[in-house]
Design a protein around this motif. Structure first.
Motif, PDB file in Angstrom:
ATOM      1  N   ALA A   1      10.911  -0.302 -76.702  1.00  0.00           N
ATOM      2  CA  ALA A   1      10.228  -1.503 -77.194  1.00  0.00           C
ATOM      3  C   ALA A   1      10.762  -1.919 -78.553  1.00  0.00           C
ATOM      4  O   ALA A   1      10.739  -3.111 -78.897  1.00  0.00           O
ATOM      5  N   GLN A   2      11.261  -0.963 -79.333  1.00  0.00           N
ATOM      6  CA  GLN A   2      11.754  -1.275 -80.671  1.00  0.00           C
ATOM      7  C   GLN A   2      13.010  -2.135 -80.646  1.00  0.00           C
ATOM      8  O   GLN A   2      13.276  -2.853 -81.604  1.00  0.00           O
TER       9      GLN A   2
ATOM     10  N   ALA B   1       5.946   0.721 -67.660  1.00  0.00           N
ATOM     11  CA  ALA B   1       5.291   0.113 -68.818  1.00  0.00           C
ATOM     12  C   ALA B   1       5.932  -1.234 -69.117  1.00  0.00           C
ATOM     13  O   ALA B   1       7.131  -1.429 -68.895  1.00  0.00           O
ATOM     14  N   THR B   2       5.133  -2.136 -69.635  1.00  0.00           N
ATOM     15  CA  THR B   2       5.647  -3.473 -69.915  1.00  0.00           C
ATOM     16  C   THR B   2       4.825  -4.120 -71.019  1.00  0.00           C
ATOM     17  O   THR B   2       3.986  -3.476 -71.650  1.00  0.00           O
ATOM     18  N   ARG B   3       5.075  -5.400 -71.232  1.00  0.00           N
ATOM     19  CA  ARG B   3       4.349  -6.148 -72.251  1.00  0.00           C
ATOM     20  C   ARG B   3       3.003  -6.610 -71.710  1.00  0.00           C
ATOM     21  O   ARG B   3       2.837  -6.846 -70.509  1.00  0.00           O
ATOM     22  N   ASP B   4       2.045  -6.765 -72.597  1.00  0.00           N
ATOM     23  CA  ASP B   4       0.726  -7.222 -72.183  1.00  0.00           C
ATOM     24  C   ASP B   4       0.796  -8.585 -71.502  1.00  0.00           C
ATOM     25  O   ASP B   4       0.013  -8.882 -70.598  1.00  0.00           O
ATOM     26  N   ALA B   5       1.761  -9.395 -71.890  1.00  0.00           N
ATOM     27  CA  ALA B   5       1.879 -10.741 -71.319  1.00  0.00           C
ATOM     28  C   ALA B   5       2.135 -10.704 -69.819  1.00  0.00           C
ATOM     29  O   ALA B   5       1.879 -11.687 -69.120  1.00  0.00           O
ATOM     30  N   TYR B   6       2.635  -9.567 -69.315  1.00  0.00           N
ATOM     31  CA  TYR B   6       2.992  -9.490 -67.904  1.00  0.00           C
ATOM     32  C   TYR B   6       1.958  -8.716 -67.080  1.00  0.00           C
ATOM     33  O   TYR B   6       2.239  -8.336 -65.940  1.00  0.00           O
TER      34      TYR B   6
ATOM     35  N   MET C   1       5.392   6.739 -75.451  1.00  0.00           N
ATOM     36  CA  MET C   1       6.797   7.129 -75.427  1.00  0.00           C
ATOM     37  C   MET C   1       7.720   5.915 -75.346  1.00  0.00           C
ATOM     38  O   MET C   1       8.801   5.908 -75.921  1.00  0.00           O
ATOM     39  N   THR C   2       7.306   4.872 -74.630  1.00  0.00           N
ATOM     40  CA  THR C   2       8.158   3.689 -74.472  1.00  0.00           C
ATOM     41  C   THR C   2       7.943   2.665 -75.562  1.00  0.00           C
ATOM     42  O   THR C   2       8.796   1.796 -75.777  1.00  0.00           O
TER      43      THR C   2
ATOM     44  N   VAL D   1      10.586  -4.236 -69.739  1.00  0.00           N
ATOM     45  CA  VAL D   1      10.005  -3.327 -68.761  1.00  0.00           C
ATOM     46  C   VAL D   1      10.698  -1.982 -68.938  1.00  0.00           C
ATOM     47  O   VAL D   1      11.930  -1.924 -68.999  1.00  0.00           O
ATOM     48  N   VAL D   2       9.917  -0.916 -69.015  1.00  0.00           N
ATOM     49  CA  VAL D   2      10.486   0.422 -69.196  1.00  0.00           C
ATOM     50  C   VAL D   2       9.861   1.339 -68.144  1.00  0.00           C
ATOM     51  O   VAL D   2       8.640   1.361 -67.984  1.00  0.00           O
TER      52      VAL D   2
END
Length: 956
Positions: free
Chosen positions: A259-260, A288-293, A138-139, A265-266
């Motif tokens: 994310a688009q 939810a967040t980026r893999d980097a974090y 969803m995010t 961070v969502v």
């Protein structure tokens, strides 16, 4: 035939016998075995005389289940559940009946423990993994956690993640758009103050004027507007900051995924995915967040690994991030998540699928658009041109609108000048559109839904153009038959209290009685909005006030704050109160927190969240706080000592004789005493934290007071405080209670935390009454000492207190066996699965040990079954030690055993039989629990991190 009197036939105390496992005869047998004459004699042997209460609790006589339910029903009737259009992150939802009956109301789901033994928790792990997939889809983000406590605390965690990961290291400023929900702003400001961060709340158009490490926006915002944040995201990134976005899962079926357009961070609440409002909770937050974090992510993450047969197997990934390992260096103090509610939300998504969710969202959006069209037709233009579910409507006469709303039995958001805000949800229908026109315009408006629908324009915001929930699990189980079987399949993979004892030290897995659980589903409790007018929640208020009074009596404190919605949140809230009190008396410089080396990991992690510097106090050879070290460090830091955090009985499971002296030493050096409530189950009715001399404690209602663990949550962690701290407990920006603390910052999104589960603890307390509460504590100590006595014949018991007694739990030392035979505590834990038991707490508080807590609810029969298993495992260890079984090929090293093992022809090469592997006792043959995967490879799972749903075919 003997004639019994009416008094003898009185059933008011019957629940005591239902809750306490051992019968009176069994209690006498156990007392004789351990060498005590009575429960009172055993209590005197265990509890130091100086801290024993000299009078019984003043809770009252025990109450029968029927009477207690009647009394609570009368309180529930005082609640006026109106048709709510308040919104603000809390919405009406239709809980699918198949989920309500088979998850929310099913002990197979709500009595399970956190999945630290993943081989016997694959069902809830799969449901949580579905929740993570839902959050990511969803995010549009790359990684999601297994749920957080609520939207507001998730926002605080987003700020903390942004601070940890932002490359703008020189900035301590976090910007919050002023159209974020007020309760979220409140909680984030409280957290920021404790971390020494600066907060600016201003129109989002001013965000780029500040040098910040992060920016927080709401999408859609609290006024219902849907803004384009692309340019803002670019500007935040150019300043090396992170863009944090609070959003709504249902809205994201219609809106572009954050994310688009650049979100980092969502987060938000999953409440409207089939979880009732419940006057504020419990609800799962998604994050939810980026893999980097990923290394900076708060909370738990479920990952996919493999077992020894190479099959996909789920587990909690990257556990080294958690507070029980990293302590004050942890990313957060999150201990309890909201697993049961995350599971409900994930099942809701599975049940409806992407098409069903989109249809729900489109219907809400269409209803709102029709309301807006009607208002415009009458010359009233909502402030927000774009909308999903919320309109901000200018009104000239709010008093008239309020009067018409009251007459219509509806609640609107009326707290802002010159406007009324309304939010629709999936429970609303076309008749509600007319009702809103009646209230806003008066009944002579002449509008019809059909006419206005024809005037609805297409949305003016970027509509979602990416697929979501494409995984098979979200597109397969849409009939009730299939859904029922899917839920049952997952439930069958999990060991819960409805199968056997879960003897986790420091976690108190006791009976969660059916009568206690039933009120959670009552609509008067389940369907209340937390921000409704206070006069509509009179039943909740009386129930909460009564429970608070009971807890004051039980704890010996002067006041209780019900807001913290987990034990770790309670720790944090208690430390905040201490710091605010010290600030008020000119001692805000105090920043040292003394914590024994044996403490729960949440203690130092909570201290970190309040910017306290942790100084570790040593424990002596007997496991007690080293008084010499405590006095030396208290003296060394006397000018800056803020507090000490202690657990009582100690984390080592004993009543320390010097606890009052510990409190005195801290007080003499200017500090406050925080007493961790994790072991309150050994205090109730016997002693109390306030009587001992501490200043504040949190109470794990999901331990001592019978709220179930729910597979890892919900929890409740209210704090009891002495009178000098009462003005400094959490307040709330939206709901004003009238207390001295009402204007203080909040620690949770809702004023009373997870209010809808408080009836469980209310029922528990009134049904046991003064006598039953005290007897529960005494039998918990009896069961603990019986286990220690019997297991002590085969394993060393690491720590004991006065008269060689433990409190309510004991630590079994496996280190000598490990050194002699190579058999590890992990081997024993997994072998217990074959015997039908969840392992006790492993390697806490001492590595290489098992900490066992049977609670008062387990019968002698169940205790003896556990003892039999441990004795037989001891004999198996001896066979490894003697060389009869190879160290690398024996029932312990190969445990747990699955059906795959039993049907494997290669099993014949093992030096033990199939029968010994899976039916080691007669009890296991009679009631076998089958682990569905073999031992999981933790190292592989962390080296190959994968936290999304696996294709169903991979499980075959």
């Amino acid at each position: 035939m003997t004639t019994r009197s009416l008094a003898q036939l009185d059933r008011r105390a019957e629940f005591i016998r239902r809750h306490i496992g051992p019968s009176l005869d069994e209690q006498q047998q156990m007392l004789k075995t351990i060498g005590a004459d009575s429960l009172e004699d055993l209590t005197a042997q265990i509890v130091p005389e100086a801290i024993r209460l000299d009078s019984p609790l003043a809770i009252g006589e025990p109450m029968s289940e029927v009477h207690a339910l009647e009394r609570l029903r009368n309180l529930a009737k005082l609640n006026e559940v109106r048709n709510s259009f308040i919104g603000m992150g809390y919405y009406g939802t239709r809980v699918p009946h198949v989920i309500q009956r088979n998850v929310l109301e099913n002990p197979g789901w709500y009595t399970a423990y956190t999945p630290y033994q993943p081989e016997i928790a694959q069902g809830r792990l799969e449901a949580i993994l579905n929740f993570q997939q839902l959050s990511m889809d969803m995010t549009g983000m790359e990684l999601a956690s297994a749920s957080l406590l609520d939207e507001a605390t998730a926002a605080a965690e987003a700020m903390a993640l942004a601070k940890r990961t932002s490359k703008n290291k020189k900035s301590d400023l976090f910007f919050i758009a002023d159209d974020v929900f007020p309760q979220t702003i409140d909680v984030v400001k409280t957290r920021a103050e404790q971390l020494g961060l600066e907060i600016v709340v201003a129109p989002v158009t001013e965000a780029t004027e500040y040098d910040s490490f992060g920016v927080l926006v709401q999408y859609p915002n609290q006024f219902g507007a849907i803004e384009d944040y692309r340019a803002l995201a670019d500007a935040v990134h150019a300043n090396k900051g992170l863009l944090c976005v609070a959003t709504d899962l249902l809205a994201l079926t219609r809106l572009q995924a954050p994310a688009q357009w650049g979100a980092d961070v969502v987060f938000g609440s999953a409440q409207r995915f089939g979880v009732p409002m419940g006057f504020g909770g419990p609800h799962a937050a998604f994050f939810a967040t980026r893999d980097a974090y990923k290394r900076s992510m708060p909370g738990r993450i479920i990952g996919v690994s493999k077992d020894t047969r190479g099959k996909p197997a789920l587990r909690m990934a990257m556990q080294t991030r958690e507070q029980h390992i990293r302590r004050e260096k942890a990313n957060s103090n999150i201990c309890t998540a909201q697993v049961l509610l995350a599971n409900m939300a994930s099942f809701y998504a599975v049940y409806h699928g992407p098409q069903g969710l989109t249809a729900i969202a489109e219907r809400i959006e269409r209803l709102v658009a029709i309301v807006a069209a009607g208002l415009k037709a009458k010359g009233i233009t909502p402030h927000n041109q774009n909308h999903f579910d919320t309109l901000t409507v200018p009104v000239a006469n709010k008093e008239a609108v309020q009067q018409r709303a009251d007459e219509a039995g509806i609640n609107l958001r009326m707290d802002l000048d010159g406007v009324v805000i309304l939010s629709l949800d999936e429970t609303h229908k076309a008749l509600d559109v007319v009702l809103l026109w009646d209230v806003l315009l008066g009944k002579d408006h002449g509008l019809t839904v059909a006419d206005m629908e024809a005037q609805v324009a297409m949305p003016q915001y970027p509509v979602r153009d990416t697929e979501f929930l494409t995984h098979e699990v979200f597109n397969r189980y849409h009939s009730e038959t299939e859904m029922l079987r899917y839920i049952r399949k997952l439930e069958g993979k999990d060991l819960a209290l409805n199968h056997s004892m879960i003897s986790l030290g420091s976690c108190t897995m006791k009976l969660n009685a059916t009568a206690e659980m039933m009120p959670v589903s009552w609509p008067e409790f389940a369907n209340m909005h937390p921000f409704c007018p206070s006069e509509q929640a009179e039943g909740y208020k009386q129930m909460i006030d009564q429970l608070a009074d009971y807890l004051v009596e039980i704890t010996g404190y002067d006041a209780v704050c019900m807001q913290p919605n987990s034990g770790a949140q309670g720790e944090y809230a208690g430390l905040v109160a201490i710091k605010e009190y010290q600030q008020s008396i000119g001692e805000g410089h105090r920043n040292i927190c003394l914590i024994p080396s044996s403490a729960h990991g949440t203690n130092p992690a909570s201290a970190m969240l309040t910017s306290l510097k942790v100084v570790v106090v040593a424990c002596d050879a007997s496991g007690n706080v080293d008084m010499v070290d405590l006095k030396a460090k208290a003296e060394l830091h006397r000018d800056n000592l803020s507090c000490a955090m202690v657990t009582y009985p100690s984390t080592h499971g004993v009543y320390e004789e010097q606890i009052s002296e510990i409190c005195n030493v801290v007080h003499q050096h200017g500090g406050q005493v925080y007493m961790d409530g994790a072991n309150m189950n050994a205090q109730v009715g016997v002693t109390s934290p306030g009587f001992i001399g501490s200043d504040v404690s949190h109470l794990n209602l999901h331990k001592t007071f019978a709220i179930p663990h729910g597979g890892g949550g919900p929890g409740m962690g209210p704090i009891g405080v002495k009178s000098h701290l009462a003005p400094f407990v959490a307040g709330h920006a939206v709901v004003k209670t009238g207390h001295d603390s009402q204007n203080n910052g909040a620690v949770s999104a809702a004023p009373y935390g997870s209010a809808s589960i408080l009836p469980i603890s209310w029922m528990y307390t009134v049904m046991l009454g003064s006598r039953g509460l005290t007897e529960s504590t005494q039998v918990a100590m009896l069961n603990g000492n019986y286990l220690a006595h019997e297991l002590g014949k085969h394993y060393p018991v690491l720590y004991t207190g006065r008269n060689n007694r433990v409190a309510h739990e004991c630590i079994i030392d496996l280190r000598p066996l490990k050194e002699a035979t190579g058999v590890t505590e992990l081997d024993i834990a997994k072998r217990l699965n074959d015997y039908g038991f969840h392992a006790p707490t492993m390697s806490f508080p001492v590595a290489g040990t098992l900490m066992v807590e049977p609670t008062e609810s387990e019968s002698k029969v169940e205790l003896d079954r556990f003892i039999e298993a441990m004795v037989m495992i001891r004999a198996e260890i001896d066979k490894v030690g003697s060389g009869e079984w190879p160290a690398d090929n024996n029932p312990l090293r190969n445990a747990p055993h699955t059906l795959d093992d039993i049907v494997d022809p290669a099993f014949d090469s093992r030096p033990y039989s199939r029968e010994l592997a899976v039916y080691p006792t007669a009890a296991t043959r009679d009631n076998k629990f089958w682990p569905t995967v073999n031992r999981i490879d933790d190292v592989y799972g962390d080296r190959n991190l994968f936290c999304a749903c696996v294709p169903i075919g991979e499980y075959q």
